[in-house]
Design a protein around this motif. Sequence first.
Motif, PDB file in Angstrom:
ATOM      1  N   ALA A  49       0.735  -0.668  -0.134  1.00 30.51           N
ATOM      2  CA  ALA A  49       0.112  -0.256   0.307  1.00 30.51           C
ATOM      3  C   ALA A  49       1.135   0.855  -0.465  1.00 30.51           C
ATOM      4  O   ALA A  49       2.317   1.565   0.797  1.00 30.51           O
ATOM      5  CB  ALA A  49      -0.923   0.315   1.057  1.00 30.51           C
ATOM      6  N   SER A  50       1.014   2.439  -0.391  1.00 26.19           N
ATOM      7  CA  SER A  50       1.326   3.685  -1.108  1.00 26.19           C
ATOM      8  C   SER A  50       0.849   4.362   0.898  1.00 26.19           C
ATOM      9  O   SER A  50       1.838   4.997   0.919  1.00 26.19           O
ATOM     10  CB  SER A  50       1.114   3.959  -2.267  1.00 26.19           C
ATOM     11  N   ALA A  51      -0.572   4.102   1.266  1.00 25.40           N
ATOM     12  CA  ALA A  51      -0.408   4.750   2.563  1.00 25.40           C
ATOM     13  C   ALA A  51       0.321   4.954   3.792  1.00 25.40           C
ATOM     14  O   ALA A  51       1.121   5.412   4.263  1.00 25.40           O
ATOM     15  CB  ALA A  51      -1.988   4.829   2.688  1.00 25.40           C
ATOM     16  N   ASN A  52       0.344   3.354   3.705  1.00 31.24           N
ATOM     17  CA  ASN A  52       1.134   3.099   5.031  1.00 31.24           C
ATOM     18  C   ASN A  52       2.722   1.924   4.885  1.00 31.24           C
ATOM     19  O   ASN A  52       3.317   2.265   5.076  1.00 31.24           O
ATOM     20  CB  ASN A  52       0.614   2.585   6.089  1.00 31.24           C
ATOM     21  N   GLY A  53       2.797   1.462   3.530  1.00 31.43           N
ATOM     22  CA  GLY A  53       3.855   0.748   2.783  1.00 31.43           C
ATOM     23  C   GLY A  53       3.954  -0.325   3.558  1.00 31.43           C
ATOM     24  O   GLY A  53       4.239  -1.274   3.830  1.00 31.43           O
ATOM     25  N   GLU A  54       2.766  -1.415   4.466  1.00 33.43           N
ATOM     26  CA  GLU A  54       1.710  -2.532   4.207  1.00 33.43           C
ATOM     27  C   GLU A  54       2.028  -3.459   3.364  1.00 33.43           C
ATOM     28  O   GLU A  54       1.207  -2.696   2.349  1.00 33.43           O
ATOM     29  CB  GLU A  54       1.139  -2.297   5.227  1.00 33.43           C
ATOM     30  N   PRO A  58       5.977   3.285  -1.529  1.00 33.31           N
ATOM     31  CA  PRO A  58       5.942   3.348  -2.674  1.00 33.31           C
ATOM     32  C   PRO A  58       5.131   4.685  -2.891  1.00 33.31           C
ATOM     33  O   PRO A  58       4.265   4.953  -2.477  1.00 33.31           O
ATOM     34  CB  PRO A  58       5.033   2.040  -3.988  1.00 33.31           C
ATOM     35  N   GLY A  59       5.202   5.357  -4.399  1.00 33.01           N
ATOM     36  CA  GLY A  59       3.929   6.404  -4.574  1.00 33.01           C
ATOM     37  C   GLY A  59       2.541   6.189  -4.594  1.00 33.01           C
ATOM     38  O   GLY A  59       1.552   6.917  -4.946  1.00 33.01           O
ATOM     39  N   THR A  60       2.862   4.532  -4.948  1.00 35.35           N
ATOM     40  CA  THR A  60       1.095   4.358  -5.401  1.00 35.35           C
ATOM     41  C   THR A  60       1.282   2.767  -5.601  1.00 35.35           C
ATOM     42  O   THR A  60       2.400   2.509  -4.919  1.00 35.35           O
ATOM     43  CB  THR A  60       0.534   3.846  -7.544  1.00 35.35           C
ATOM     44  N   ASP A  61       0.101   2.546  -4.957  1.00 41.02           N
ATOM     45  CA  ASP A  61       0.115   0.621  -4.822  1.00 41.02           C
ATOM     46  C   ASP A  61       0.647   0.255  -5.310  1.00 41.02           C
ATOM     47  O   ASP A  61       0.030   0.160  -7.099  1.00 41.02           O
ATOM     48  CB  ASP A  61      -1.730   0.276  -4.719  1.00 41.02           C
ATOM     49  N   SER A  62       1.460  -0.953  -5.134  1.00 40.86           N
ATOM     50  CA  SER A  62       2.494  -1.932  -6.104  1.00 40.86           C
ATOM     51  C   SER A  62       2.554  -3.007  -5.701  1.00 40.86           C
ATOM     52  O   SER A  62       3.004  -3.040  -4.932  1.00 40.86           O
ATOM     53  CB  SER A  62       3.745  -0.942  -5.919  1.00 40.86           C
ATOM     54  N   TRP A  63       3.052  -4.208  -6.695  1.00 42.12           N
ATOM     55  CA  TRP A  63       2.838  -4.863  -6.865  1.00 42.12           C
ATOM     56  C   TRP A  63       3.846  -5.303  -6.552  1.00 42.12           C
ATOM     57  O   TRP A  63       5.414  -5.170  -6.901  1.00 42.12           O
ATOM     58  CB  TRP A  63       2.303  -5.843  -7.836  1.00 42.12           C
ATOM     59  N   TYR A  64       4.822  -6.417  -5.929  1.00 38.96           N
ATOM     60  CA  TYR A  64       6.336  -6.773  -5.645  1.00 38.96           C
ATOM     61  C   TYR A  64       6.222  -8.387  -5.183  1.00 38.96           C
ATOM     62  O   TYR A  64       5.445  -8.928  -5.509  1.00 38.96           O
ATOM     63  CB  TYR A  64       6.745  -6.042  -4.852  1.00 38.96           C
TER      64      TYR A  64
END
Length: 128
Positions: free
Chosen positions: A72-77, A112-118
């Motif tokens: 999540a871009s909001a909290n990095g979780e 991340p600046g946007t919700d991102s997949w890893y």
Amino acid sequence: MIALFLLFQAAVTPAVPSDWSKLPDLRLATPADYPAIMTKFVRDEIAAGRCVAPPPVAGKTSIKVDMIVLVASANGEAVKIVPRAINCPTVEQFAAGVVQKAARGNIAGPPPGTDSWYHVGMTLTWGP
């Protein structure tokens, strides 16, 4: 109301990518005892007949579980984990749980600046 929520949720959650090879790796530190605990769990699932082990190579059996994690871009979780099917749902779910626990408060760097997949993967190997 529920339909509106689902529509909103679909609009803000990035779609699950089909090509996992281009995703950046998510590196997580896991406690030293995890590999032994996980390997025992997988061996027990195979022994119970809930999973089929691939043929051994050079006397060792390996099972690889690949997953993608939405951060999540909001909290990095980690907010969503999708394991690749390996025809062993209990191992897929167990591995996803391990990643969820390892990721909790442990994803390095700013969100991340946007919700991102890893991508994250684990290979469990054991001998006779």
